[in-house]
Enzyme design. Structure first.
Site, PDB file in Angstrom:
ATOM      1  N   GLU A   1      51.013  50.440  35.918  1.00 47.22           N
ATOM      2  CA  GLU A   1      50.190  50.308  37.117  1.00 47.22           C
ATOM      3  C   GLU A   1      50.637  51.195  38.267  1.00 47.22           C
ATOM      4  O   GLU A   1      49.833  51.517  39.152  1.00 47.22           O
ATOM      5  CB  GLU A   1      50.193  48.850  37.594  1.00 47.22           C
ATOM      6  CG  GLU A   1      49.581  47.860  36.628  1.00 47.22           C
ATOM      7  CD  GLU A   1      48.087  48.011  36.462  1.00 47.22           C
ATOM      8  OE1 GLU A   1      47.491  48.881  37.131  1.00 47.22           O
ATOM      9  OE2 GLU A   1      47.514  47.256  35.669  1.00 47.22           O
TER      10      GLU A   1
ATOM     11  N   ASP B   1      48.681  54.105  39.526  1.00 44.49           N
ATOM     12  CA  ASP B   1      47.490  53.940  40.364  1.00 44.49           C
ATOM     13  C   ASP B   1      47.767  54.340  41.807  1.00 44.49           C
ATOM     14  O   ASP B   1      46.837  54.445  42.609  1.00 44.49           O
ATOM     15  CB  ASP B   1      47.004  52.492  40.327  1.00 44.49           C
ATOM     16  CG  ASP B   1      46.065  52.227  39.159  1.00 44.49           C
ATOM     17  OD1 ASP B   1      45.751  53.183  38.429  1.00 44.49           O
ATOM     18  OD2 ASP B   1      45.647  51.070  38.982  1.00 44.49           O
TER      19      ASP B   1
ATOM     20  N   ARG C   1      48.542  41.606  41.534  1.00 43.15           N
ATOM     21  CA  ARG C   1      48.790  43.022  41.302  1.00 43.15           C
ATOM     22  C   ARG C   1      50.299  43.267  41.217  1.00 43.15           C
ATOM     23  O   ARG C   1      51.086  42.663  41.952  1.00 43.15           O
ATOM     24  CB  ARG C   1      48.203  43.819  42.463  1.00 43.15           C
ATOM     25  CG  ARG C   1      48.278  45.339  42.304  1.00 43.15           C
ATOM     26  CD  ARG C   1      47.428  45.836  41.188  1.00 43.15           C
ATOM     27  NE  ARG C   1      47.059  47.239  41.380  1.00 43.15           N
ATOM     28  CZ  ARG C   1      46.598  48.022  40.418  1.00 43.15           C
ATOM     29  NH1 ARG C   1      46.456  47.535  39.195  1.00 43.15           N
ATOM     30  NH2 ARG C   1      46.251  49.264  40.672  1.00 43.15           N
TER      31      ARG C   1
ATOM     32  N   SER D   1      40.805  48.955  41.418  1.00 44.58           N
ATOM     33  CA  SER D   1      39.343  48.888  41.469  1.00 44.58           C
ATOM     34  C   SER D   1      38.795  47.587  40.893  1.00 44.58           C
ATOM     35  O   SER D   1      37.575  47.412  40.830  1.00 44.58           O
ATOM     36  CB  SER D   1      38.730  50.067  40.699  1.00 44.58           C
ATOM     37  OG  SER D   1      39.033  51.294  41.313  1.00 44.58           O
TER      38      SER D   1
ATOM     39  N   GLU E   1      46.817  48.329  32.660  1.00 46.06           N
ATOM     40  CA  GLU E   1      46.378  49.635  33.171  1.00 46.06           C
ATOM     41  C   GLU E   1      45.817  50.513  32.054  1.00 46.06           C
ATOM     42  O   GLU E   1      44.776  50.198  31.508  1.00 46.06           O
ATOM     43  CB  GLU E   1      47.500  50.333  33.957  1.00 46.06           C
ATOM     44  CG  GLU E   1      47.190  51.725  34.452  1.00 46.06           C
ATOM     45  CD  GLU E   1      45.947  51.814  35.346  1.00 46.06           C
ATOM     46  OE1 GLU E   1      45.590  52.934  35.719  1.00 46.06           O
ATOM     47  OE2 GLU E   1      45.310  50.801  35.671  1.00 46.06           O
TER      48      GLU E   1
ATOM     49  N   GLY F   1      37.504  48.894  33.312  1.00 47.73           N
ATOM     50  CA  GLY F   1      36.994  50.259  33.391  1.00 47.73           C
ATOM     51  C   GLY F   1      37.580  51.140  34.461  1.00 47.73           C
ATOM     52  O   GLY F   1      36.986  52.156  34.812  1.00 47.73           O
ATOM     53  N   GLY F   2      38.770  50.803  35.040  1.00 49.86           N
ATOM     54  CA  GLY F   2      39.323  51.657  36.081  1.00 49.86           C
ATOM     55  C   GLY F   2      38.362  51.745  37.249  1.00 49.86           C
ATOM     56  O   GLY F   2      37.748  50.756  37.652  1.00 49.86           O
TER      57      GLY F   2
ATOM     58  N   THR G   1      45.014  43.285  33.513  1.00 48.32           N
ATOM     59  CA  THR G   1      45.221  44.535  32.785  1.00 48.32           C
ATOM     60  C   THR G   1      46.697  44.893  32.695  1.00 48.32           C
ATOM     61  O   THR G   1      47.526  44.347  33.421  1.00 48.32           O
ATOM     62  CB  THR G   1      44.481  45.679  33.515  1.00 48.32           C
ATOM     63  OG1 THR G   1      44.575  46.886  32.779  1.00 48.32           O
ATOM     64  CG2 THR G   1      45.064  45.906  34.902  1.00 48.32           C
TER      65      THR G   1
ATOM     66  N   THR H   1      41.148  47.671  30.673  1.00 42.51           N
ATOM     67  CA  THR H   1      41.399  46.416  31.345  1.00 42.51           C
ATOM     68  C   THR H   1      40.671  45.343  30.556  1.00 42.51           C
ATOM     69  O   THR H   1      40.090  45.605  29.509  1.00 42.51           O
ATOM     70  CB  THR H   1      40.889  46.526  32.800  1.00 42.51           C
ATOM     71  OG1 THR H   1      41.475  47.676  33.406  1.00 42.51           O
ATOM     72  CG2 THR H   1      41.203  45.323  33.644  1.00 42.51           C
TER      73      THR H   1
END
Length: 610
Positions: free
Chosen positions: A451, A454, A110, A479, A432, A499-500, A430, A412
């Protein structure tokens, strides 16, 4: 989500990517293999959003690479053919099953917030209120230190059989030769058009000279990205984190090359430094683990909320034998379990390097009993309060905190790979939102993430606790839910989706479809989707919204649905874009992708069974 290939028939002498320049774009494309959503065979398997990317993974497997090598080859090629959702400018989560050790490990790549980040970085000082999302997103502020390259290198170094340079070669060749633009790619350009038009390098690479989407049937080459990958192959990941490439990334975020007069708001600059890139690391984290219907379900721990939220929902659903219930009742319980798990997600989950996350409690079956008892015969009213996951657990419905849902992009990609030795990778990554921040690194051929949006821009109520506020070096809550399931200590299947926040519900619904409703994995992936994330209504794909079972859920249980739609169809009406694979035993696999969503995915095996 998905982007399709564009193939070019142009002279490759120039290294400048210019829309409609002879070296970059041409009309007409060579004959191509047919993309198939299901493949069965031996020797290894790959499933991804894109045929060229899946072929890259298969090529590495055929030349002695393992599932980790194939995952990197597939992901780097997606950076070419799916540039609006993948590439070196992003991050993600990799879940790996090592067959010889019967062990699941996870890598957290991340993105991290720059050293200049603060809890109020997305608050407008002139108003004291959070910035509008698009103003925060289309800015240098939204760009986090990318983790993708570090994960590719670390995974290969620790678990691969080939070298980083070898695994990059399919992507280098694809970037040079190009790929053909199809209708899905054009839809993505239409959806992200204001972002691409705002920044000069993005406009030059992805749009026509007049600033419009590229035409279907044209071929796009990306020699800048080919050169970037070639330099990474030569110099290694240090070129990104401590070298000239990293300097270009920081420069692009901190001083974006804005096209005047496009955006109707000021484009804010970032604060990323070269030291921020040099400090980046990829933690190896313990996977989340729950048991469900005889399966050991492994997922991603924080900074992602995926493994905890999917796991909690499964524990809640364990109270009922869904396979014996009427389908509408079982789906009602699925929706309510998701609603309750999301309430806890929003209240408690953040980056564990910065906040205390009650991981044990959230995955404790005894805690799940204090949540499942709330599910009666009528839909709960959202927002539902979170529970109290700190033992000793209170009675039914006891609460301890409030939560902030936050905004999260849906664009993503997910891929799965397996090899002849039984190793498997489930990898979600991803940049984002579609096209990320909209900022392309000039001369480097890839987009930068957004990102950092988020993070929650502010607590739900002033002064209240929020585990997902920005901070220097912190990773925003995700997620992403790459998942691997073992039965009796052996691989059964792997699955994941973009898909978030709907990633969580997509993976959860596929698990319920497969393990409770007895669907094959391809059918479980293809089934119509509905997503509940502690919101007043559940988002439903048109096929679900218009179904008889949706009417029953409304009339009998009080569930309310919002039909997904938007300006760009069918893109805006879809939930997720899943891929998965199943072990059939004896070294055989079934690989599965979407048959329809986003133009369908590509499942391949090394040795197909006719």
């Amino acid at each position: 989500m998905r982007l399709r290939p564009f193939c070019a028939v142009l002279a490759a002498a120039s290294l400048t990517v210019t829309a409609f320049a002879p070296s970059a774009l041409a009309h007409g494309s060579p004959s191509r293999e047919t993309k198939r959503p299901v493949a069965t065979g031996s020797g290894g398997a790959v499933s991804s959003a894109d045929l060229d990317a899946s072929k890259a993974g298969i090529a590495v497997l055929r030349h002695g690479g393992n599932a980790i090598d194939a995952a990197v080859a597939t992901a780097t090629t997606l950076g070419v053919t799916e540039p609006f959702v993948a590439g070196p400018g992003g991050g993600g989560y990799m879940v790996i099953y090592l067959a010889k050790q019967h062990r699941v490990i996870t890598l957290d790549s991340r993105e991290t917030c720059a050293s200049g980040c603060s809890p109020t970085m997305f608050v407008d000082p002139s108003t004291g209120k959070p910035l509008p999302f698009e103003q925060a997103r289309r800015s240098g502020l939204s760009v986090g230190v990318p983790g993708m390259v570090a994960t590719w290198a670390k995974s290969i170094r620790q678990y691969g059989r080939k070298s980083f340079a070898q695994d990059l070669q399919p992507a280098v060749q694809r970037a040079k030769s190009g790929f053909t633009i199809d209708s899905t790619f054009r839809q993505m350009e239409q959806a992200s058009l204001p972002d691409l038009q705002t920044f000069a390098a993005s406009r030059k690479l992805f749009l026509t000279k007049s600033g419009q989407p590229l035409p279907v049937g044209a071929t796009l080459r990306n020699p800048d990205l080919a050169r970037t990958y070639t330099q990474l192959a030569k110099y290694g990941p240090g070129y990104f984190y401590r070298g000239a490439l990293g300097a270009d990334v920081a420069q692009a975020a901190d001083d974006p090359d804005v096209v005047p007069g496009v955006a109707d708001f000021p484009i804010r600059k970032g604060t990323m430094t070269r030291a921020d890139l040099a400090d980046y690391t990829v933690p190896t984290r313990q996977p989340t683990h729950v048991t469900y219907r005889g399966e050991d379900i492994y997922g991603m721990a924080p900074s992602s909320s995926g493994g905890l939220t999917v796991g909690e929902a499964l524990n809640i659903l364990s109270r009922w034998n869904l396979s014996k219930e009427p389908r509408a009742k079982a789906l009602f319980q699925y929706l309510e379990a998701s609603r309750l798990a999301f309430a806890d997600r929003n209240a408690y989950i953040g980056d564990t390097d910065y906040v205390d996350v009650p991981q044990h409690g959230l995955l404790d079956p005894d805690y799940a009993k204090t949540r499942s008892c709330l599910i009666k015969n009528t839909a709960l009213t959202s927002p539902v309060a979170p529970g109290n996951p700190y033992p000793p657990y209170g009675g039914c419905g006891s609460t301890a905190a409030s939560g902030t849902a936050g905004a999260e992009g849906i664009n993503t990609n997910h891929l799965v790979t397996a090899d002849k030795w039984g190793n498997v990778v489930s990898y979600t990554n991803t940049i984002e939102q579609l096209a990320g921040s909209g900022i392309t690194v000039p001369g480097r051929g890839f987009l930068l993430n957004n990102e950092m949006t988020d993070f929650d821009f502010a607590p739900s109520t002033p002064g209240s606790y929020d585990p997902n506020l920005p901070a220097a070096g912190k990773r925003p809550r995700s997620s992403m839910s790459p998942t691997i399931a073992l039965r009796n200590g052996r691989l059964d299947f792997a699955v994941g989706s973009p898909g978030g926040k709907t990633i969580i519900t997509t993976v959860l619904q596929i698990l319920v479809n497969h393990l409770d409703f007895g669907m094959s994995l391809p059918d479980a992936i293809a089934a119509p989707r509905v997503s509940q994330s502690n919101t007043p209504t559940s988002s439903a794909e048109p096929a679900f919204y218009n179904s008889a079972i949706a009417a029953t859920l409304t009339n009998r249980y009080g569930e309310q649905f919002t039909k997904l739609t938007g300006d760009v169809l069918p893109l805006d009406s879809q939930i997720g874009d899943a891929t998965g694979l199943v072990s059939l035993g004896g070294g055989r696999y079934l690989a599965a992708a979407e048959p329809v969503r986003s133009g369908g995915g590509s499942a391949l095996v090394v040795h197909p069974h006719r």
